[in-house]
Design a protein around this motif. Structure first.
Motif, mmCIF file in Angstrom:
data_model
loop_
_atom_site.group_PDB
_atom_site.id
_atom_site.type_symbol
_atom_site.label_atom_id
_atom_site.label_comp_id
_atom_site.label_asym_id
_atom_site.label_seq_id
_atom_site.Cartn_x
_atom_site.Cartn_y
_atom_site.Cartn_z
ATOM 1 N N CYS A 70 0.837 -1.195 0.000
ATOM 2 C CA CYS A 70 0.000 0.000 0.000
ATOM 3 C C CYS A 70 0.876 1.250 0.000
ATOM 4 O O CYS A 70 1.877 1.316 0.733
ATOM 5 C CB CYS A 70 -0.908 -0.024 1.232
ATOM 6 S SG CYS A 70 -2.165 1.248 1.155
ATOM 7 N N PRO A 71 0.512 2.279 -0.792
ATOM 8 C CA PRO A 71 1.323 3.501 -0.840
ATOM 9 C C PRO A 71 1.223 4.338 0.432
ATOM 10 O O PRO A 71 1.988 5.272 0.613
ATOM 11 C CB PRO A 71 0.750 4.255 -2.038
ATOM 12 C CG PRO A 71 -0.565 3.665 -2.336
ATOM 13 C CD PRO A 71 -0.552 2.283 -1.780
ATOM 14 N N CYS A 72 0.327 3.998 1.351
ATOM 15 C CA CYS A 72 0.214 4.784 2.590
ATOM 16 C C CYS A 72 1.262 4.348 3.614
ATOM 17 O O CYS A 72 1.295 4.872 4.727
ATOM 18 C CB CYS A 72 -1.195 4.663 3.176
ATOM 19 S SG CYS A 72 -1.556 3.069 3.941
ATOM 20 N N SER A 73 2.114 3.389 3.246
ATOM 21 C CA SER A 73 3.210 2.895 4.099
ATOM 22 C C SER A 73 2.717 2.187 5.356
ATOM 23 O O SER A 73 3.365 2.217 6.394
ATOM 24 C CB SER A 73 4.156 4.043 4.493
ATOM 25 O OG SER A 73 4.660 4.679 3.349
ATOM 26 N N CYS A 89 -5.894 -2.735 2.468
ATOM 27 C CA CYS A 89 -5.765 -1.440 3.156
ATOM 28 C C CYS A 89 -6.619 -0.370 2.464
ATOM 29 O O CYS A 89 -7.802 -0.233 2.726
ATOM 30 C CB CYS A 89 -4.290 -1.056 3.194
ATOM 31 S SG CYS A 89 -3.987 0.443 4.176
ATOM 32 N N CYS A 90 -6.031 0.363 1.567
ATOM 33 C CA CYS A 90 -6.667 1.544 0.976
ATOM 34 C C CYS A 90 -7.639 1.213 -0.161
ATOM 35 O O CYS A 90 -8.505 2.031 -0.487
ATOM 36 C CB CYS A 90 -5.601 2.524 0.479
ATOM 37 S SG CYS A 90 -4.683 3.280 1.842
ATOM 38 N N LEU A 91 -7.553 0.045 -0.761
ATOM 39 C CA LEU A 91 -8.489 -0.313 -1.829
ATOM 40 C C LEU A 91 -9.902 -0.433 -1.251
ATOM 41 O O LEU A 91 -10.875 -0.061 -1.912
ATOM 42 C CB LEU A 91 -8.071 -1.606 -2.505
ATOM 43 C CG LEU A 91 -8.955 -2.089 -3.649
ATOM 44 C CD1 LEU A 91 -8.914 -1.082 -4.811
ATOM 45 C CD2 LEU A 91 -8.527 -3.452 -4.130
ATOM 46 N N LYS A 92 -10.030 -0.909 -0.013
ATOM 47 C CA LYS A 92 -11.336 -1.037 0.615
ATOM 48 C C LYS A 92 -11.953 0.334 0.907
ATOM 49 O O LYS A 92 -13.161 0.455 0.974
ATOM 50 C CB LYS A 92 -11.216 -1.820 1.929
ATOM 51 C CG LYS A 92 -10.957 -3.286 1.746
ATOM 52 C CD LYS A 92 -10.934 -3.979 3.092
ATOM 53 C CE LYS A 92 -10.752 -5.459 2.922
ATOM 54 N NZ LYS A 92 -10.750 -6.166 4.213
ATOM 55 N N ASN A 93 -11.139 1.343 1.113
ATOM 56 C CA ASN A 93 -11.630 2.685 1.473
ATOM 57 C C ASN A 93 -12.069 3.506 0.268
ATOM 58 O O ASN A 93 -12.571 4.611 0.437
ATOM 59 C CB ASN A 93 -10.556 3.445 2.246
ATOM 60 C CG ASN A 93 -10.229 2.764 3.568
ATOM 61 O OD1 ASN A 93 -11.066 2.051 4.106
ATOM 62 N ND2 ASN A 93 -9.039 2.982 4.056
ATOM 63 N N LYS A 94 -11.838 2.998 -0.934
ATOM 64 C CA LYS A 94 -12.207 3.775 -2.126
ATOM 65 C C LYS A 94 -13.693 3.833 -2.311
ATOM 66 O O LYS A 94 -14.457 3.015 -2.077
ATOM 67 C CB LYS A 94 -11.563 3.197 -3.390
ATOM 68 C CG LYS A 94 -10.182 3.707 -3.580
ATOM 69 C CD LYS A 94 -9.709 3.306 -4.957
ATOM 70 C CE LYS A 94 -8.443 4.050 -5.286
ATOM 71 N NZ LYS A 94 -7.979 3.801 -6.602
ATOM 72 N N LYS A 135 -0.962 -5.125 2.263
ATOM 73 C CA LYS A 135 -1.190 -5.122 0.824
ATOM 74 C C LYS A 135 -2.262 -4.077 0.502
ATOM 75 O O LYS A 135 -3.136 -3.783 1.315
ATOM 76 C CB LYS A 135 -1.655 -6.500 0.342
ATOM 77 C CG LYS A 135 -0.582 -7.540 0.401
ATOM 78 C CD LYS A 135 -1.084 -8.823 -0.195
ATOM 79 C CE LYS A 135 0.007 -9.866 -0.176
ATOM 80 N NZ LYS A 135 -0.431 -11.102 -0.812
ATOM 81 N N TYR A 136 -2.203 -3.565 -0.709
ATOM 82 C CA TYR A 136 -3.120 -2.509 -1.146
ATOM 83 C C TYR A 136 -4.574 -2.982 -1.068
ATOM 84 O O TYR A 136 -5.452 -2.240 -0.648
ATOM 85 C CB TYR A 136 -2.747 -2.078 -2.570
ATOM 86 C CG TYR A 136 -3.633 -1.000 -3.148
ATOM 87 C CD1 TYR A 136 -3.664 0.267 -2.609
ATOM 88 C CD2 TYR A 136 -4.439 -1.257 -4.249
ATOM 89 C CE1 TYR A 136 -4.476 1.254 -3.136
ATOM 90 C CE2 TYR A 136 -5.250 -0.279 -4.797
ATOM 91 C CZ TYR A 136 -5.269 0.981 -4.237
ATOM 92 O OH TYR A 136 -6.068 1.945 -4.755
#
Length: 95
Positions: A79-82, A90-95, A86-87
């Motif tokens: 994930c790019p949020c460090s 993490c952040c893929l679910k928040n889209k 895994k993406y």
């Protein structure tokens, strides 16, 4: 009542005019002619056709496709949020 002189006609007109609202008299004397109405319709139609032509020129002109310059992040990439996850978790679910 028969009107025989101009003076009688003028008196009749004056008495009738006093009973008619000014707006009605103004409308009758200043109402547009058929030719004025036709000219206005023609000019309005010309403006509409000009607008349609302009819209068609803009619609049919060559359009460049939009290009996304940001790199695509894979689902299994970090994930790019460090966060270290895994993406996809993490952040893929928040889209």
């Amino acid at each position: 009542m028969a009107i025989t002189t101009k003076e009688q006609a003028f008196q009749v007109l004056e008495t009738q005019k006093n009973g008619i609202p000014f707006e009605a008299i103004d409308f009758l004397y200043n109402s547009p002619t058929d030719e004025d109405i036709l000219n206005k319709i023609r000019s309005t139609l010309e403006q509409i056709y000009d607008n349609i032509d302009q819209l068609e020129e803009g619609f049919y002109s060559e359009q460049t496709p939009k290009v996304n310059n940001t790199p695509k992040i894979g689902r299994n990439a970090p994930c790019p949020c460090s966060s270290g996850k895994k993406y996809k978790k993490c952040c893929l679910k928040n889209k």
